[in-house]
Design an enzyme around this catalytic site. Structure first.
Site, PDB file in Angstrom:
ATOM      1  N   LYS A 116      -8.091  21.021 -22.344  1.00 42.46           N
ATOM      2  CA  LYS A 116      -7.112  21.244 -21.277  1.00 42.46           C
ATOM      3  C   LYS A 116      -5.877  22.017 -21.755  1.00 42.46           C
ATOM      4  O   LYS A 116      -5.268  22.751 -20.976  1.00 42.46           O
ATOM      5  CB  LYS A 116      -6.673  19.911 -20.662  1.00 42.46           C
ATOM      6  CG  LYS A 116      -7.804  18.957 -20.295  1.00 42.46           C
ATOM      7  CD  LYS A 116      -8.687  19.473 -19.190  1.00 42.46           C
ATOM      8  CE  LYS A 116     -10.016  18.704 -19.182  1.00 42.46           C
ATOM      9  NZ  LYS A 116     -11.006  19.243 -18.267  1.00 42.46           N
ATOM     10  N   LYS A 158      -0.910  13.967 -21.774  1.00 47.97           N
ATOM     11  CA  LYS A 158      -2.326  14.075 -21.379  1.00 47.97           C
ATOM     12  C   LYS A 158      -3.191  14.399 -22.592  1.00 47.97           C
ATOM     13  O   LYS A 158      -2.775  15.166 -23.464  1.00 47.97           O
ATOM     14  CB  LYS A 158      -2.508  15.207 -20.352  1.00 47.97           C
ATOM     15  CG  LYS A 158      -1.822  14.984 -19.019  1.00 47.97           C
ATOM     16  CD  LYS A 158      -2.132  16.120 -18.055  1.00 47.97           C
ATOM     17  CE  LYS A 158      -1.536  15.854 -16.687  1.00 47.97           C
ATOM     18  NZ  LYS A 158      -1.843  16.935 -15.733  1.00 47.97           N
ATOM     19  N   GLY A 165      -8.134  12.057 -15.222  1.00 46.17           N
ATOM     20  CA  GLY A 165      -7.134  11.002 -15.315  1.00 46.17           C
ATOM     21  C   GLY A 165      -7.216  10.111 -16.538  1.00 46.17           C
ATOM     22  O   GLY A 165      -6.349   9.271 -16.745  1.00 46.17           O
ATOM     23  N   GLU A 200       3.469  17.491 -20.136  1.00 41.94           N
ATOM     24  CA  GLU A 200       3.877  18.199 -18.920  1.00 41.94           C
ATOM     25  C   GLU A 200       4.981  17.416 -18.241  1.00 41.94           C
ATOM     26  O   GLU A 200       5.066  16.192 -18.373  1.00 41.94           O
ATOM     27  CB  GLU A 200       2.691  18.301 -17.929  1.00 41.94           C
ATOM     28  CG  GLU A 200       1.709  19.399 -18.211  1.00 41.94           C
ATOM     29  CD  GLU A 200       0.541  19.424 -17.241  1.00 41.94           C
ATOM     30  OE1 GLU A 200      -0.325  20.292 -17.407  1.00 41.94           O
ATOM     31  OE2 GLU A 200       0.474  18.575 -16.327  1.00 41.94           O
ATOM     32  N   GLU A 288      -6.360  21.842 -14.142  1.00 44.16           N
ATOM     33  CA  GLU A 288      -7.570  21.994 -14.955  1.00 44.16           C
ATOM     34  C   GLU A 288      -8.660  22.693 -14.163  1.00 44.16           C
ATOM     35  O   GLU A 288      -8.537  22.870 -12.946  1.00 44.16           O
ATOM     36  CB  GLU A 288      -8.060  20.644 -15.498  1.00 44.16           C
ATOM     37  CG  GLU A 288      -8.236  19.556 -14.474  1.00 44.16           C
ATOM     38  CD  GLU A 288      -8.413  18.175 -15.130  1.00 44.16           C
ATOM     39  OE1 GLU A 288      -9.536  17.671 -15.081  1.00 44.16           O
ATOM     40  OE2 GLU A 288      -7.441  17.623 -15.690  1.00 44.16           O
ATOM     41  N   ASN A 290     -12.844  22.551 -13.444  1.00 46.18           N
ATOM     42  CA  ASN A 290     -14.094  21.813 -13.595  1.00 46.18           C
ATOM     43  C   ASN A 290     -15.256  22.795 -13.589  1.00 46.18           C
ATOM     44  O   ASN A 290     -15.383  23.606 -12.674  1.00 46.18           O
ATOM     45  CB  ASN A 290     -14.256  20.798 -12.467  1.00 46.18           C
ATOM     46  CG  ASN A 290     -13.120  19.798 -12.457  1.00 46.18           C
ATOM     47  OD1 ASN A 290     -12.668  19.353 -13.508  1.00 46.18           O
ATOM     48  ND2 ASN A 290     -12.619  19.478 -11.281  1.00 46.18           N
ATOM     49  N   ARG A 292     -18.458  22.399 -13.201  1.00 46.95           N
ATOM     50  CA  ARG A 292     -19.682  21.821 -12.629  1.00 46.95           C
ATOM     51  C   ARG A 292     -19.627  21.915 -11.104  1.00 46.95           C
ATOM     52  O   ARG A 292     -18.581  22.233 -10.543  1.00 46.95           O
ATOM     53  CB  ARG A 292     -19.759  20.343 -13.004  1.00 46.95           C
ATOM     54  CG  ARG A 292     -18.562  19.571 -12.449  1.00 46.95           C
ATOM     55  CD  ARG A 292     -18.631  18.079 -12.600  1.00 46.95           C
ATOM     56  NE  ARG A 292     -17.573  17.423 -11.868  1.00 46.95           N
ATOM     57  CZ  ARG A 292     -16.321  17.273 -12.292  1.00 46.95           C
ATOM     58  NH1 ARG A 292     -15.946  17.734 -13.482  1.00 46.95           N
ATOM     59  NH2 ARG A 292     -15.404  16.673 -11.536  1.00 46.95           N
TER      60      ARG A 292
HETATM   61  C1  MV4 Z   1      -0.448  15.191 -13.155  1.00 41.45           C
HETATM   62  C2  MV4 Z   1       0.247  14.420 -12.199  1.00 41.45           C
HETATM   63  C3  MV4 Z   1       1.606  14.556 -12.110  1.00 41.45           C
HETATM   64  N1  MV4 Z   1       2.264  15.417 -12.923  1.00 41.45           N
HETATM   65  N2  MV4 Z   1       0.247  16.030 -13.920  1.00 41.45           N
HETATM   66  C4  MV4 Z   1      -4.742  13.243 -12.418  1.00 41.45           C
HETATM   67  C5  MV4 Z   1      -6.082  13.718 -12.816  1.00 41.45           C
HETATM   68  C6  MV4 Z   1      -5.897  14.921 -13.636  1.00 41.45           C
HETATM   69  N3  MV4 Z   1      -6.791  15.936 -13.152  1.00 41.45           N
HETATM   70  C7  MV4 Z   1      -4.480  15.303 -13.505  1.00 41.45           C
HETATM   71  N4  MV4 Z   1      -3.823  14.259 -12.767  1.00 41.45           N
HETATM   72  C8  MV4 Z   1      -2.492  14.283 -12.526  1.00 41.45           C
HETATM   73  N5  MV4 Z   1      -1.766  15.119 -13.298  1.00 41.45           N
HETATM   74  C9  MV4 Z   1       1.556  16.128 -13.794  1.00 41.45           C
HETATM   75  N6  MV4 Z   1       2.215  16.977 -14.595  1.00 41.45           N
HETATM   76  C10 MV4 Z   1      -0.475  13.567 -11.391  1.00 41.45           C
HETATM   77  C11 MV4 Z   1      -1.858  13.493 -11.568  1.00 41.45           C
HETATM   78  C12 MV4 Z   1      -2.512  12.574 -10.718  1.00 41.45           C
HETATM   79  C13 MV4 Z   1      -2.366  11.215 -10.928  1.00 41.45           C
HETATM   80  C14 MV4 Z   1      -1.652  10.722 -11.993  1.00 41.45           C
HETATM   81  C15 MV4 Z   1      -1.493   9.354 -12.177  1.00 41.45           C
HETATM   82  C16 MV4 Z   1      -2.124   8.473 -11.291  1.00 41.45           C
HETATM   83  C17 MV4 Z   1      -2.873   8.962 -10.239  1.00 41.45           C
HETATM   84  C18 MV4 Z   1      -3.004  10.335 -10.049  1.00 41.45           C
HETATM   85  C19 MV4 Z   1      -3.746  10.814  -9.007  1.00 41.45           C
HETATM   86  C20 MV4 Z   1      -3.880  12.163  -8.820  1.00 41.45           C
HETATM   87  C21 MV4 Z   1      -3.263  13.051  -9.685  1.00 41.45           C
END
Ligand code: MV4
Length: 449
Positions: A116, A158, A165, A200, A288, A290, A292
């Site tokens: 990522k 992350k 997640g 981030e 990100e 995906n 697939r």
């Molecule tokens: C984030 C975010 C807030 N700020 N990044 C969740 C899955 C992954 N693909 C990226 N995700 C997130 N990234 C920043 N900089 C919020 C999410 C997020 C999330 C985070 C915590 C709990 C639930 C979530 C649900 C959707 C997205």
């Protein structure tokens, strides 16, 4: 075209791929675990091979056994579906080495997007907006402090190998940073065998918006109208819709431009999805990609009339993409409910035998499922029972259609998420299209009051 495609998956997605192959006149090979001998993908494929015990590590993730099945049956291509080996670059690589076409992007592309931090870096260099954060990975706490001070708290740590997640930590103030950093590192190390993490700015209530793309190996590509996947709990999506209730034509074109820039920059081929976070002011940022086909692909098929699985197979067979961007027209509105076998209180998987199964029908209603009366949801695999998809002219009509379909859907013998879906589709904020990724947590907390 291929003679025979082996489907390295199970359940509804295996069935979905079999149907696409049939329409293209391509033969199919199902592989199955011992637990899945009576499954519909085995029944409806032209041939089937048992590849091992119920534990997915010994069957659906067992690369030597799947390759042996392909060689024995003479399959000339493999469709990985989603989950299992779908984003395993090593699998894609050994398929190609064995002369079997992997229906997906090149292994190099899978591993690039699997990192990522590298993906983020590539996007930044190619004009795709990214969230303020670290350049590459953070190797020690001091470096983390410095970046966090610069972008300001709250920040999110992350895992580079994460996604979906897993391995994330939100930090609201500097005193909590050090512990969170080490926790994220060690969690990532044991979960992914890679302890790389990056930083981030944390967005408080974003919407999760994603753009489906299709690209051939001649440089042609198209993007689809966005999907809004904000209705999720613990990174498990429950409801998806296309288009998003907050995206207008102008923003849709900008998202499409960013997604196609991501495809060009990574030399991406086949179907993929570029994920973005959308803030309150409707600014979007890449998170990100995906590599697939995704669970929620049917809503994109509904609003465009394009069969994504057939397109994936044609692209892998070397055919030029026959669709022009001007032929990708947004028509109406679509929702998907992921109906899971789960306890309504604890949301834990609830395996068991389905004693009654009646699916709703009528114009604009689609059910993608491999379940039937008497079939068993086992504890070995994900607990998806069915995807209920509706398509109508407007969002309000689609909500109304979903409400009817949810009422007609009968699943007995196991607990499912159907009652929760009914509540969501009657929630005033949801109906107005006012929600973010935190919606479901608040919604569930309110239900308990
Ligand atoms: C984030 C975010 C807030 N700020 N990044 C969740 C899955 C992954 N693909 C990226 N995700 C997130 N990234 C920043 N900089 C919020 C999410 C997020 C999330 C985070 C915590 C709990 C639930 C979530 C649900 C959707 C997205």
């Amino acid at each position: 075209m291929f003679r025979k495609v082996l489907i390295a998956n199970r359940g509804e997605i295996a069935l979905r791929v079999i149907r696409a192959c049939r329409e293209l006149g391509v033969g199919t090979v199902a592989v199955h675990s011992e637990a899945d001998a009576a499954s519909l993908h085995v029944r409806f494929a032209d041939e089937s091979v048992c590849i091992g015990p119920s534990d997915p590590a010994q069957s659906y993730r067992n690369i030597p056994n799947i390759l042996s099945a392909a060689e024995i049956t003479g399959a000339d291509a493999v469709h990985p579906g989603y989950g299992f080996l779908a984003e395993n670059s090593y699998f894609a690589d050994v398929c190609e080495s064995a002369g079997i076409k992997f229906i997906g992007p090149l292994p190099e592309c899978i591993s690039l997007m699997g990192d990522k931090a590298k993906a983020r870096d590539l996007m930044a260099k190619n004009g795709v907006p990214i969230i303020p954060g670290s350049e590459g990975i953070i190797t020690n706490v001091e470096e983390g402090f410095e970046v966090a001070r610069k972008i300001g708290y709250p920040v999110i740590i992350k895992a580079v190998a994460g996604g979906g997640g897993r391995g994330m930590r939100v930090v609201h103030e500097e005193p909590a940073f050090s512990d969170a950093f080490h926790a994220a590192q060690s969690e990532a190390g044991s979960a992914f065998g890679n302890d790389g993490v990056y930083l981030e700015k944390f967005f408080i209530e974003p919407r999760h918006i994603e753009i489906q793309v299709l690209a051939d190996d001649k440089g042609k590509m198209i993007y689809f109208p966005e999907r809004d996947c904000s209705i999720q709990r613990r990174h498990q999506k429950l409801v998806e819709e296309s288009p998003s209730p907050v995206v207008d034509d102008r923003l849709r074109r900008e998202l499409g431009r960013a997604a196609t820039a991501a495809v060009t920059a990574s030399h991406y081929v086949n179907a993929g999805t570029v994920e973005f976070l959308l803030d309150r002011d409707h600014n979007f940022y890449f998170i990100e990609m995906n590599t697939r086909i995704q669970v929620e692909h049917p809503i994109s098929e509904c609003v465009t009339g394009i069969d994504l699985i057939k397109e994936q197979i044609k692209i892998a067979a070397g055919k030029p993409l026959a669709l022009k961007q001007s032929q990708v027209k947004l028509n109406g509105h679509s929702f998907e409910c992921r109906v899971n076998a789960e306890s309504p209180e604890t949301f834990t998987p609830c395996p068991g035998k389905i004693s009654a199964f009646h699916v709703p029908g009528g114009p604009g209603i689609r059910v993608d499922s491999a379940s039937y009366m008497g079939s068993v949801i086992t504890p070995y695999y994900d607990s998806l029972v069915a995807k209920l998809i509706v398509h109508a002219g407007t969002r309000d009509e689609a909500i109304s259609k979903m409400n009817g379909a949810l009422t007609e859907f009968v699943i007995e013998g196991i607990d499912t998420s159907l009652p929760l879906h009914k509540k969501i589709f009657n929630d005033p904020s949801f109906i107005k299209g006012r929600f973010s990724t935190t919606f479901l947590d608040h919604f569930l907390a309110d239900l308990k009051k």
